[in-house]
Design a protein around this motif. Structure first.
Motif, PDB file in Angstrom:
ATOM      1  N   GLY A   1       0.812  -1.215   0.000  1.00 49.11           N
ATOM      2  CA  GLY A   1       0.000   0.000   0.000  1.00 49.11           C
ATOM      3  C   GLY A   1       0.844   1.262   0.000  1.00 49.11           C
ATOM      4  N   THR A   2       2.182   1.081  -0.001  1.00 46.14           N
ATOM      5  CA  THR A   2       3.076   2.243   0.029  1.00 46.14           C
ATOM      6  C   THR A   2       4.073   2.203  -1.136  1.00 46.14           C
ATOM      7  OG1 THR A   2       2.866   2.348   2.432  1.00 46.14           O
ATOM      8  CG2 THR A   2       4.717   3.556   1.440  1.00 46.14           C
TER       9      THR A   2
ATOM     10  N   ASP B   1       0.801   3.504   4.833  1.00 47.01           N
ATOM     11  CA  ASP B   1      -0.628   3.743   4.589  1.00 47.01           C
ATOM     12  C   ASP B   1      -1.513   3.353   5.767  1.00 47.01           C
ATOM     13  OD1 ASP B   1      -0.094   0.954   4.074  1.00 47.01           O
ATOM     14  OD2 ASP B   1      -2.064   0.828   3.133  1.00 47.01           O
ATOM     15  N   HIS B   2      -0.906   3.032   6.908  1.00 51.44           N
ATOM     16  CA  HIS B   2      -1.687   2.771   8.119  1.00 51.44           C
ATOM     17  C   HIS B   2      -1.212   3.722   9.210  1.00 51.44           C
ATOM     18  CE1 HIS B   2      -2.946  -1.193   6.413  1.00 51.44           C
ATOM     19  NE2 HIS B   2      -4.038  -0.902   7.103  1.00 51.44           N
TER      20      HIS B   2
ATOM     21  N   TYR C   1       1.712   9.650   6.700  1.00 52.91           N
ATOM     22  CA  TYR C   1       0.596   8.763   6.361  1.00 52.91           C
ATOM     23  C   TYR C   1       0.200   9.032   4.910  1.00 52.91           C
ATOM     24  CZ  TYR C   1      -4.173   6.788   6.971  1.00 52.91           C
ATOM     25  OH  TYR C   1      -5.330   6.059   6.871  1.00 52.91           O
ATOM     26  N   VAL C   2       0.206   7.988   4.081  1.00 52.10           N
ATOM     27  CA  VAL C   2      -0.163   8.173   2.673  1.00 52.10           C
ATOM     28  C   VAL C   2      -1.555   7.593   2.399  1.00 52.10           C
ATOM     29  CG1 VAL C   2       2.206   8.262   1.783  1.00 52.10           C
ATOM     30  CG2 VAL C   2       1.064   6.037   2.014  1.00 52.10           C
TER      31      VAL C   2
ATOM     32  N   THR D   1      -2.647   6.087  -0.384  1.00 53.05           N
ATOM     33  CA  THR D   1      -2.713   4.896  -1.238  1.00 53.05           C
ATOM     34  C   THR D   1      -2.988   3.684  -0.330  1.00 53.05           C
ATOM     35  OG1 THR D   1      -0.303   4.833  -1.041  1.00 53.05           O
ATOM     36  CG2 THR D   1      -1.205   5.745  -3.070  1.00 53.05           C
TER      37      THR D   1
ATOM     38  N   GLY E   1      -4.897   3.712   3.038  1.00 49.07           N
ATOM     39  CA  GLY E   1      -4.841   5.041   3.630  1.00 49.07           C
ATOM     40  C   GLY E   1      -6.138   5.828   3.545  1.00 49.07           C
TER      41      GLY E   1
ATOM     42  N   ARG F   1      -8.582   6.834   6.865  1.00 48.38           N
ATOM     43  CA  ARG F   1      -8.270   8.205   7.273  1.00 48.38           C
ATOM     44  C   ARG F   1      -9.276   8.762   8.274  1.00 48.38           C
ATOM     45  NH1 ARG F   1      -6.707  13.635   3.952  1.00 48.38           N
ATOM     46  NH2 ARG F   1      -6.578  14.881   5.831  1.00 48.38           N
TER      47      ARG F   1
ATOM     48  N   SER G   1       0.404  10.243  -1.582  1.00 45.83           N
ATOM     49  CA  SER G   1       1.117   9.012  -1.944  1.00 45.83           C
ATOM     50  C   SER G   1       2.589   9.174  -1.595  1.00 45.83           C
ATOM     51  CB  SER G   1       0.992   8.746  -3.448  1.00 45.83           C
ATOM     52  OG  SER G   1       1.736   9.737  -4.151  1.00 45.83           O
TER      53      SER G   1
END
Ligand SMILES: [Mg+2]
Ligand SMILES: [Zn+2]
Length: 183
Positions: free
Chosen positions: A11-12, A125-126, A142-143, A145, A148, A152, A168
């Motif tokens: 996710g990153t 992303d977490h 925190y991204v 994608t 995320g 949020r 991202s």
């Protein structure tokens, strides 16, 4: 001492497809290579990943190692050096010290690679990724994608003040470069 960026995996830097157990499931984002090349000219790079699928028996250590070797090879071919991948194979119930946002992996890296956490970042992303940054005395980004965007809404205003939120990895890197050029 060196500054470092600790990168989440799923996710990153690659798309989050759940607990993957084959290299054919590894798919990098289109911005991953250029973003990491930029970062690599200023920082030592690490990957820190929670892989509870191992504790749950969904993926074997051998499968995970094959995936990580594939990722490292691919990045190396793109001119990007990752110093080390830190994997937590435990589940939340194990209460280990290496599952993000617990900081054992970052502390180990600090000792082994002479890292200055005050100049370092964690990107993921977490919330556990961003909090790994906060908890270890680095900055947490925190991204949106991966998971995320979905999670949020669970970030409280109080927590949001302590972290950086970007769209991202690409935007996280732009933000970091801006920050270090100001200094
Ligand atoms: Mg992730
Ligand atoms: Zn662990």
């Amino acid at each position: 001492m060196y500054a470092a960026v600790f990168l989440d995996r799923d996710g990153t830097i690659i798309k989050d497809k759940g607990y993957i157990n084959s290299v054919s499931d590894v798919e990098f984002y289109d911005f991953t290579f250029s973003s990491l090349r930029t970062l690599a000219s200023y920082f030592k790079l690490f990957i820190v990943t929670n892989q509870a699928g191992i504790a749950q028996g969904l993926i074997s250590f051998e499968q995970l190692e094959a995936i990580h070797n594939f990722i490292l090879d691919k990045l190396r071919n793109e001119g990007i050096k990752i110093e080390k991948i830190y994997t937590c194979p435990h589940s939340a119930e194990d209460k280990c010290g290496c599952r993000k946002p617990e900081i054992k992996s970052v502390i180990d890296a600090t000792k082994e690679f002479n890292i200055d956490l005050q100049r370092s970042y964690v990107i993921g992303d977490h919330l556990s990724d961003a909090l790994l940054g906060v908890n270890s005395g680095a900055r947490g980004i925190y991204v949106l994608t991966g998971h995320g965007m979905k999670h949020r809404k669970h970030i409280t205003a109080e927590t949001e003040r302590r972290i950086i939120i970007t769209k991202s990895l690409k935007f996280a890197v732009e933000k970091i470069i801006k920050e270090i050029r100001k200094k």
